[in-house]
Design a protein around this motif. Structure first.
Motif, mmCIF file in Angstrom:
data_model
loop_
_atom_site.group_PDB
_atom_site.id
_atom_site.type_symbol
_atom_site.label_atom_id
_atom_site.label_comp_id
_atom_site.label_asym_id
_atom_site.label_seq_id
_atom_site.Cartn_x
_atom_site.Cartn_y
_atom_site.Cartn_z
ATOM 1 N N ILE A 53 -29.468 26.359 22.043
ATOM 2 C CA ILE A 53 -29.254 24.946 22.370
ATOM 3 C C ILE A 53 -30.480 24.148 21.954
ATOM 4 O O ILE A 53 -31.615 24.501 22.288
ATOM 5 C CB ILE A 53 -28.995 24.773 23.887
ATOM 6 N N GLN B 28 -32.162 20.543 22.386
ATOM 7 C CA GLN B 28 -32.104 19.496 23.401
ATOM 8 C C GLN B 28 -32.941 18.286 22.995
ATOM 9 O O GLN B 28 -34.078 18.426 22.538
ATOM 10 C CB GLN B 28 -32.612 20.060 24.738
ATOM 11 N N GLN C 75 -27.442 17.950 24.541
ATOM 12 C CA GLN C 75 -27.647 19.340 24.140
ATOM 13 C C GLN C 75 -26.556 19.734 23.152
ATOM 14 O O GLN C 75 -25.368 19.597 23.447
ATOM 15 C CB GLN C 75 -27.607 20.271 25.355
#
Length: 573
Positions: free
Chosen positions: A175, A177, A193
């Motif tokens: 992920i 972010q 995200q």
């Protein structure tokens, strides 16, 4: 008479064994060389594969991070979409829907480009996205948009240690972010995200076969690894930073660190640089094939040579029995043919050679006897000169007597003196030699001698100054002038004694001097004359390579020839 009917199989056996050993040695050496190069090439290829795979994984993750950045950036390009996202993150769901419904009511007939259209477009644009999530800091809620278009809202507690992270690993997802700020207040209201499947990196494993992969964050979280069990519950970051990764896991590895991500590609030591078994089998088969072909060629060639050698030995046996009419076969144009030709010629002319050799020996002995009889006895010549000198004195011709005396002294120095004499004697003989030329070239030159008495007993090999003086009178004196000067100066230089013969004669060009020095230092042939080369060679043979003659120009005219001999400051050295 010895029997020459020897068995040449002994030669053949020795030769075949020798050639076979050489052939086997060459093939084995070649095999080892090829295997070593293949092994080196395999190691190089493995290193290149690790680097290439490392770069590919890095570029793949950079691409995914770039996609996440593009989505975050595009959010701010559409004001409606950004406003909708701000409402979603800053309001409760009930307030959000009411706000959105009021907007539709106030703006009838206007398409509202909200968060749903933004997410749908982003997911459809990039096929490798797993999901996109919006996180509200105020409401602690995550709004997750899946690839299939579904939306899931869930309570989400954003942990403090995740606030500043750009890359996260959650379950099977990587992920990326980014924060979302309200452009009017610059207040951070939430996060976006973008999640990708971790298995996206697995496609590179098939491409690079033996190479394995480990990707982890600076925090220690593993993004992806080929061997999950090996690095489970292990602080990989600490092991790598301490430099123990290679020894701990028995691998060769390549690492690069970009931003907050570490990329490691590695190969087990037992597989690193390994040549496949099939290649070894191929090397052995090729070696055996080369050995088979080479041995047959050598065997065929040696059989032909030994057959011809047997014929030569048979012909020699007949010649030793008295048959000089034997003729060996010639036609291969090699060394054995040369032997056969010489043998045939020898047989044809053997009697003539024997007679010529016998007559030549007799004539040689006769010539030697005649030469001995015709040689002038140096003692007879010296005694004759002395008799002539005495007769000249008796006839009151003192000048001729003086010349004959000088000449006799020169002859005596060559006949009676040992090879090693004192420097005083050498200078004395040279002075007598110069006096002869003073009679010949009267008033044409001046002779100077600077000879300190402390050097009178210095030992020196004889006849090294006179050839230099003779060289001047033969080649250097200017007979058309009357200001010719010849001088001898003797002095010390460190632990050496220098005898300097200086003249103002015709001299030599610089290139001629260099040629003469090169001839003296690197070899030449004096053709039997006693000249500079002869003097230099005798001095080098007596005193060593550091001593001998030196030649240089005497400005404005003439030459300076130096003789260097060892001297330790004692007159009896």
């Amino acid at each position: 008479m010895k029997n020459l009917n020897r068995n040449t199989r002994n030669i053949y056996t020795r030769l075949i064994i020798t050639y076979m050993l050489v052939l086997i040695g060459i093939i084995v050496a070649m095999e080892f060389y090829i295997i070593a190069n293949f092994h080196k090439e395999a190691r190089f290829n493995d290193l290149e594969n690790m680097k290439s795979m490392n770069q590919d994984v890095y570029e793949y993750l950079e691409e995914t991070a770039s996609i996440a950045e593009d989505i975050h950036h595009s959010l701010y390009l559409n004001r409606q979409q950004l406003q909708d996202v701000i409402w979603l993150l800053d309001l409760s769901l009930e307030e959000y829907y009411n706000k959105k419904l009021g907007y539709y009511t106030d703006n009838k007939g206007v398409d509202f480009m909200g968060v749903n259209s933004f997410m749908s477009e982003a997911i459809s644009r990039y096929s490798n996205i797993k999901n996109i999530a919006l996180i509200s800091i105020k409401n602690s809620v995550m709004h997750k948009y899946e690839v299939d278009g579904s939306l899931r809202n869930a309570v989400y507690e954003l942990q403090r240690d995740m606030l500043n992270e750009k890359t996260l690993v959650i379950d099977d997802s990587i992920i990326f972010q980014n924060i979302i700020q309200d452009p009017s207040t610059f207040k951070t209201i939430g996060y976006i995200q973008v999640a990708f499947d971790k298995s996206g990196s697995a496609k590179f494993e098939k491409r690079y076969n033996k190479v394995k992969m480990l990707v982890y964050l600076d925090s220690g979280d593993i993004l992806y690894t080929t061997e999950k069990e090996k690095f489970q519950d292990v602080d990989v970051a600490s092991i790598v930073e301490k430099g123990n990764f290679e020894s701990s896991y028995g691998v060769k590895y390549y690492r690069q660190h970009k931003k907050d991500i570490n990329y490691i590609t590695y190969i087990d030591n037992k597989e690193f640089g390994i040549i496949p078994i099939a290649d070894y089998i191929m090397f052995v088969l090729v070696g055996l094939l080369l050995l088979f072909i080479g041995s047959n060629i050598v065997n065929w060639r040696l059989r032909k040579l030994t057959t011809r050698l047997n014929k030569i030995l048979a012909g020699m046996e007949k010649a030793m029995e008295g048959d000089l009419n034997i003729q060996l076969e010639v036609g291969h144009e090699d060394e054995l043919d040369i032997i056969s030709e010489y043998f045939n010629e020898m047989c044809c002319n053997l009697d003539s050679y024997i007679q010529k050799s016998y007559i030549a020996q007799i004539e040689q002995k006769t010539a030697e006897m005649q030469a001995l009889q015709s040689q002038i006895n140096p003692h007879f010549l010296y005694n004759t000169l002395e008799a002539i000198r005495m007769q000249a004195i008796c006839n009151d011709d003192k000048e001729v007597g003086k010349m004959l005396y000088g000449l006799s002294v020169v002859f005596r120095s060559q006949i009676k003196e040992d090879n090693i004499i004192t420097l005083a004697k050498e200078v004395y003989y040279c002075k007598k030699y110069v006096e002869l030329f003073e009679f010949r070239y009267k008033n044409k030159f001046k002779f100077e001698l600077n000879f300190p008495e402390i050097y009178i007993q210095v030992p020196i090999i004889k006849f090294i100054i006179q050839p230099i003086i003779e060289n001047y009178f033969v080649h250097g004196i200017r007979l058309e002038d009357e200001n010719n000067t010849l001088s001898i100066n003797i002095y010390e230089a460190k632990n050496d004694l220098i005898i300097e013969i200086k003249d103002n004669g015709k001299g030599m060009a610089e290139d001629q001097i260099l040629d003469k020095l090169n001839e003296m230092n690197h070899g030449g042939n004096s053709q039997g004359s006693i000249g500079l080369l002869n003097v230099h060679r005798r001095m080098v043979a007596t005193y060593g390579n550091d001593y001998g003659l030196g030649i240089r120009q005497n400005n404005p005219n003439g030459l300076i020839v130096t003789i260097k001999i060892p001297f330790r400051g004692e007159s009896n050295v």
